[in-house]
Design a protein around this motif. Structure first.
Motif, PDB file in Angstrom:
ATOM      1  N   CYS A 258     -19.659  38.453  50.556  1.00 34.68           N
ATOM      2  CA  CYS A 258     -20.652  39.518  50.366  1.00 34.68           C
ATOM      3  C   CYS A 258     -22.016  39.018  50.850  1.00 34.68           C
TER       4      CYS A 258
ATOM      5  N   CYS B 285     -24.612  39.022  47.546  1.00 35.06           N
ATOM      6  CA  CYS B 285     -24.511  38.144  46.380  1.00 35.06           C
ATOM      7  C   CYS B 285     -23.631  36.926  46.625  1.00 35.06           C
TER       8      CYS B 285
ATOM      9  N   CYS C 200     -18.000  45.302  47.260  1.00 38.31           N
ATOM     10  CA  CYS C 200     -18.125  44.109  46.425  1.00 38.31           C
ATOM     11  C   CYS C 200     -18.049  44.516  44.953  1.00 38.31           C
TER      12      CYS C 200
ATOM     13  N   CYS D  91     -21.641  43.320  43.106  1.00 36.71           N
ATOM     14  CA  CYS D  91     -22.938  43.981  43.319  1.00 36.71           C
ATOM     15  C   CYS D  91     -22.808  45.346  43.990  1.00 36.71           C
TER      16      CYS D  91
ATOM     17  N   THR E 151     -22.128  46.270  46.939  1.00 36.28           N
ATOM     18  CA  THR E 151     -22.477  46.407  48.351  1.00 36.28           C
ATOM     19  C   THR E 151     -21.221  46.797  49.131  1.00 36.28           C
TER      20      THR E 151
HETATM   21 ZN   LIG Z   1     -21.851  41.361  46.310  1.00 39.83          ZN
END
Ligand SMILES: [Zn+2]
Length: 211
Positions: free
Chosen positions: A15, A18, A35, A38, A40
């Motif tokens: 990712c 993060c 992800c 987080c 994303t």
């Molecule tokens: Zn992430």
């Protein structure tokens, strides 16, 4: 053992936000990889996005060229009217120590975004058409990504808006057509950037389909 640490790099997805590492599972067309830590979006597997990105890139390229030459703003003070394009503004300091500054500004506002959209079209067109990647496509895409932080259309538009509000007390200022082109540009650049799935592009460049 399918531990992340024992896998080779091409089977790992990290990712960018993060740094969480995942074992790569290719999403099917239309699916997304997100992800879990987080949220994303890691992979957007949308084939039609490629065509949209190319269309947006061409629109951005045309707008950048037009916005450079059309009048950016018109100032009316004490009976005198003056209109200036971005090119006029950049060339206004063409002699003296401010030249480097004005040329750098012009490059960040106009040249860098323009080069990036051209590189994007160059890299994406063969991928969208299921052809072998263009010559030097990897280098072109790497350059486009490296230039990303230096593309400052939106910062410029924001700065202009602030400056214009400040001088509007002193003079009668009106926006020219180029200002509205820049306003549209800012939105198009953001939309285009959000459509680009970097993982999918690298994947297409590294494992090209045989045509
Ligand atoms: Zn992430």
């Amino acid at each position: 053992m399918n531990d992340v640490h024992t896998l080779s790099p091409e089977h790992i997805l990290v990712c960018p936000q993060c740094d969480a590492a995942y074992i790569l599972a290719r999403p099917k067309t239309g699916e997304r990889a997100v992800c879990t830590r987080c949220h994303t979006v890691l992979i957007r597997n949308k084939h039609e996005a490629g065509i949209q990105i190319i269309a947006l890139s061409l629109a951005i390229a045309i707008l950048i060229v037009a916005a450079t030459f059309f009048p950016f703003l018109t100032i009316n003070a004490a009976g005198a009217t003056n209109s200036a394009s971005l090119l006029d503004a950049a060339l206004a300091f063409s002699d003296g120590p401010l030249m480097i500054l004005s040329l750098t500004t012009a490059a960040l506002i106009v040249v860098v975004p323009f080069v990036r959209v051209i590189l994007t079209v160059y890299v994406l067109s063969p991928i969208v058409l299921n052809r072998t990647p263009a010559r030097g496509a990897m280098g072109a895409f790497r350059l486009s990504e490296a230039l990303r932080p230096w593309s400052m259309v939106e910062i410029f538009a924001l700065g202009c808006a602030v400056a214009l509000i400040k001088i509007s007390d002193l003079a009668d200022v009106s926006f020219g057509s180029a200002f509205w082109m820049f306003a549209v540009l800012v939105f198009l650049v953001v939309i285009q950037d959000n459509l680009i799935c970097r993982w999918s592009i690298w994947d297409s460049l590294e494992t090209p389909k045989k045509s």
